[in-house]
Design a protein around this motif. Structure first.
Motif, PDB file in Angstrom:
ATOM      1  N   LEU A 128       0.808  -1.224   0.000  1.00 52.05           N
ATOM      2  CA  LEU A 128       0.000   0.000   0.000  1.00 52.05           C
ATOM      3  C   LEU A 128       0.839   1.272   0.000  1.00 52.05           C
ATOM      4  CD1 LEU A 128      -2.603  -1.142   2.693  1.00 52.05           C
ATOM      5  CD2 LEU A 128      -2.824  -1.289   0.198  1.00 52.05           C
ATOM      6  N   PRO A 131      -0.530   3.939  -2.798  1.00 45.63           N
ATOM      7  CA  PRO A 131      -1.774   4.598  -2.392  1.00 45.63           C
ATOM      8  C   PRO A 131      -1.602   5.472  -1.153  1.00 45.63           C
ATOM      9  CG  PRO A 131      -2.184   2.301  -2.925  1.00 45.63           C
ATOM     10  CD  PRO A 131      -0.703   2.477  -2.914  1.00 45.63           C
ATOM     11  N   ILE A 134      -0.004   8.829  -2.085  1.00 42.58           N
ATOM     12  CA  ILE A 134      -0.935   9.756  -2.746  1.00 42.58           C
ATOM     13  C   ILE A 134      -1.870  10.396  -1.722  1.00 42.58           C
ATOM     14  CG2 ILE A 134      -2.828   9.912  -4.399  1.00 42.58           C
ATOM     15  CD1 ILE A 134      -1.467   7.672  -5.977  1.00 42.58           C
ATOM     16  N   ILE A 135      -2.424   9.563  -0.826  1.00 41.93           N
ATOM     17  CA  ILE A 135      -3.332  10.077   0.206  1.00 41.93           C
ATOM     18  C   ILE A 135      -2.591  11.048   1.118  1.00 41.93           C
ATOM     19  CG2 ILE A 135      -4.730   9.442   2.197  1.00 41.93           C
ATOM     20  CD1 ILE A 135      -5.335   6.793   0.759  1.00 41.93           C
ATOM     21  N   PRO A 204       2.148  -2.314  -6.557  1.00 43.40           N
ATOM     22  CA  PRO A 204       0.832  -2.957  -6.589  1.00 43.40           C
ATOM     23  C   PRO A 204       0.889  -4.230  -7.429  1.00 43.40           C
ATOM     24  CG  PRO A 204       0.617  -0.599  -6.934  1.00 43.40           C
ATOM     25  CD  PRO A 204       2.088  -0.891  -6.958  1.00 43.40           C
TER      26      PRO A 204
END
Length: 221
Positions: A128, A131, A134-135, A204
């Protein structure tokens, strides 16, 4: 013969004393040109391009262009473009399947194949990373206007980064030990194998190349 060797050693020692510490000895061969480097075995261009040299290909194209009409030449270029596209697709598909000939140097070898299967058979928090990054960027951007939120996000991000780092070290050591146990005569270093496992885990699953050969939960031995 011994006297000659001793004389050569003395001459070499004398020559080295004459040079400063910054002196760099000659390589003994000329630096390869860009075309030579691209044609070398293992280079990207050598794996995915035709065997013709640039000069030969250019000469052939000139001769063809001279023998064709404008419409025929446009069609020829379109056909060549389509052929290159199909060739690249075929090469990428072979790379995804893990065919040794098409792999990058970093992915070649039975040890690396084992590491990929070892990582692909499990789930990790490091899956992860992208992701989460980015968050985190979005939250930090919002936190610039709200100091309370920004401080909280920074604290949480620091904790998550520490957890990911610890897991990455654990994964790298575990994967390298497993690979060395399976291939005790490998020349790959433990750090190299561990870092390769970590890099694979941070991608990923659907973006990984070569594509995973095992399902999550499969036993890899």
């Amino acid at each position: 013969m011994n006297d000659a060797n001793q004389k050569d050693n003395v001459d070499n020692a004398s020559a080295s004393e004459k040079h400063s510490k910054a002196y760099t000895p000659k390589k003994g061969h000329a630096t390869p040109s860009r075309k030579q480097a691209q044609a070398a075995s293992g280079a990207f261009e050598a794996r995915f391009s035709t065997a013709e040299s640039y000069g030969e290909s250019r000469k052939k194209r000139k001769e063809l262009k001279a023998s064709m009409s404008d419409e025929e030449w446009k069609q020829y270029k379109a056909d060549q473009k389509e052929a290159r596209r199909k060739q690249q697709q075929a090469a990428q598909a072979a790379m995804d399947r893990g065919e040794e000939k098409y792999l990058l140097p970093r992915d070649k070898g039975q040890e690396k194949r084992f590491i990929r299967d070892f990582v692909d058979a499990r789930r990790y928090l490091n899956n992860l990373v992208m992701p989460f990054a980015i968050i985190l960027l979005v939250l930090l951007f919002i936190g610039q206007k709200q100091q309370t939120l920004g401080a909280a996000v920074s604290m949480v991000a620091m904790v998550i980064m520490i957890v990911l780092f610890i897991e990455g070290v654990y994964l790298g050591r575990k994967a390298s030990r497993a690979a060395k146990a399976k291939y005790p005569h490998t020349t790959e270093s433990g750090f190299s194998l561990g870092f390769y496992a970590y890099g694979r885990a941070t991608q990923p699953r659907r973006w990984r190349t070569p594509k995973p050969r095992v399902e999550i939960g499969d036993k890899v031995e």
